[in-house]
Design a protein around this motif. Sequence first.
Motif, short mmCIF file in Angstrom:
data_model
loop_
_atom_site.label_atom_id
_atom_site.label_comp_id
_atom_site.label_asym_id
_atom_site.label_seq_id
_atom_site.Cartn_x
_atom_site.Cartn_y
_atom_site.Cartn_z
N THR A 150 0.85 -1.19 0.00
CA THR A 150 0.00 0.00 0.00
C THR A 150 0.88 1.24 0.00
N GLY A 151 0.55 2.22 -0.85
CA GLY A 151 1.37 3.41 -0.91
C GLY A 151 0.83 4.45 -1.88
N HIS A 152 1.55 5.56 -1.99
CA HIS A 152 1.16 6.68 -2.84
C HIS A 152 2.32 7.09 -3.73
N ASP A 153 2.01 7.45 -4.97
CA ASP A 153 3.02 7.92 -5.90
C ASP A 153 2.37 8.90 -6.87
N ASN A 154 2.57 10.20 -6.64
CA ASN A 154 2.05 11.24 -7.53
C ASN A 154 0.56 11.08 -7.84
N GLY A 155 -0.23 10.90 -6.82
CA GLY A 155 -1.68 10.79 -7.01
C GLY A 155 -2.18 9.38 -7.20
N LEU A 156 -1.29 8.44 -7.49
CA LEU A 156 -1.68 7.03 -7.62
C LEU A 156 -1.59 6.37 -6.25
N ILE A 157 -2.72 5.96 -5.73
CA ILE A 157 -2.76 5.28 -4.43
C ILE A 157 -3.04 3.81 -4.67
N THR A 158 -2.11 2.98 -4.23
CA THR A 158 -2.27 1.53 -4.32
C THR A 158 -2.70 1.01 -2.96
N ILE A 159 -3.77 0.25 -2.93
CA ILE A 159 -4.24 -0.39 -1.71
C ILE A 159 -4.16 -1.90 -1.90
N ALA A 160 -3.43 -2.57 -1.02
CA ALA A 160 -3.29 -4.02 -1.08
C ALA A 160 -4.61 -4.68 -0.69
N LEU A 161 -5.14 -5.53 -1.57
CA LEU A 161 -6.39 -6.22 -1.29
C LEU A 161 -6.29 -7.07 -0.03
N ALA A 162 -5.08 -7.55 0.27
CA ALA A 162 -4.89 -8.39 1.46
C ALA A 162 -5.28 -7.66 2.74
N GLU A 163 -5.24 -6.32 2.72
CA GLU A 163 -5.60 -5.55 3.91
C GLU A 163 -7.09 -5.68 4.24
N ALA A 164 -7.89 -6.13 3.30
CA ALA A 164 -9.32 -6.31 3.56
C ALA A 164 -9.60 -7.55 4.38
N ASP A 165 -8.60 -8.41 4.52
CA ASP A 165 -8.75 -9.62 5.33
C ASP A 165 -8.39 -9.28 6.78
N ASP A 166 -9.35 -9.42 7.69
CA ASP A 166 -9.14 -9.02 9.08
C ASP A 166 -7.95 -9.75 9.71
N PHE A 167 -7.83 -11.05 9.44
CA PHE A 167 -6.74 -11.83 10.02
C PHE A 167 -5.39 -11.33 9.53
N GLU A 168 -5.27 -11.11 8.21
CA GLU A 168 -4.01 -10.66 7.64
C GLU A 168 -3.65 -9.26 8.13
N ARG A 169 -4.66 -8.40 8.20
CA ARG A 169 -4.39 -7.03 8.66
C ARG A 169 -3.92 -7.03 10.12
N GLU A 170 -4.53 -7.88 10.95
CA GLU A 170 -4.10 -7.97 12.34
C GLU A 170 -2.70 -8.56 12.45
#
Length: 375
Positions: A150-170
């Motif tokens: 997950t990160g930002h680059d000149n207006g492009l924001i990438t969100i890792a889909l894995a972060e939507a998994d509660d277990f993985e995010r924890e």
Amino acid sequence: MKLFVCQACKNILYFENRSCGRCGHQLAFMPERHTLSAIEPADDGFRTLADGRAGRFFCANAEYDACNWLLEIGETAGFCRACHHNGTIPNLSDPAQLAGWRELEVAKHRLFYSLIRWKLPVKTRLEDPEHGLIFNFLADDPAGQQKVLTGHDNGLITIALAEADDFERERRRLQMDEPYRTLLGHFRHEVGHYFWDVLVRDAGKLDQCRAVFGDDSQDYGEALKRHYDQGAPANWQDNYVSAYATTHPWEDFAETWAHYLHIVDTLEMASEFGIEIDPPADQIGGLTARVTFDPYVAEDFDAIVNAWLPFTFAMNSVARAMGARALYPFILTPPVIGKLGFIHQLVRQGGQQKSATLAPEKPQAEPQQEEVGAA
């Protein structure tokens, strides 16, 4: 965030509600009015009970139950004000990725609620091909060769889909020794980088910002490496809202920006519930507050802080009484409050700029498997 009321039966509604639990009316969010409306089928699209207007249509992402926002008045097809910033989306033929994307959209729409309330200038990639705001929601490479960051680059924001998994995010939260990690927090942090570009760099406020957050011209890569090798300074809580904020002035700004959004949106919800903090045990008044104002339009930042501190003491105590972690596990020292005050003024001034005209829709990238996980 507001509470809403069903125009058909007066039932209390919440932002994510798709239908009224009392009368069954379908619900749609009207971004131009910042409100949720009961709707009814009409000869031409839908009629919104909030204003009696017919000829309204849903965002194209309503087809996937990923959005319940209406298009702009007069538009009949395409994406809503929030979804026309989407770039690449996951593979929607995969049930797990579809479910994860829906979770990401919940957080993204809450972010856009705030940006719209403040009328902040946001351009699409069509309006500004180099720096327009665009979101790529990416899954990890199925072969395990590449992890999305997950990160930002000149207006492009990438969100890792894995972060939507509660277990993985924890798991990641514990691995990185973070007190707090949420999808909404990711969106608010990353968009802070975008608004540093828009409201600081491009608005001629670098000197003012550097006076508060430090010299951002220092090498970011070296600063990041130093942070992960050495960690945060021992006394970081004296001047920073989080350990990660110590990495570099850009990260300090983004972390502070995210916390400002946390504070304002949470206080709006507290105000909607008419919450008053007045503990009988408080004999000197330090824990007393009445949240009876709209923090989105508050001019005086002191009013926000004076309500937030007692409110967080109360909600953290309630969370601990349930055996849970503190809901807001952060300390706001005077230097941190000063940084939040800078963000407050920046947001207020940014919202006074002329809002960008909506551009033609940028289509979402086709959710094909080969695109998923691309860097």
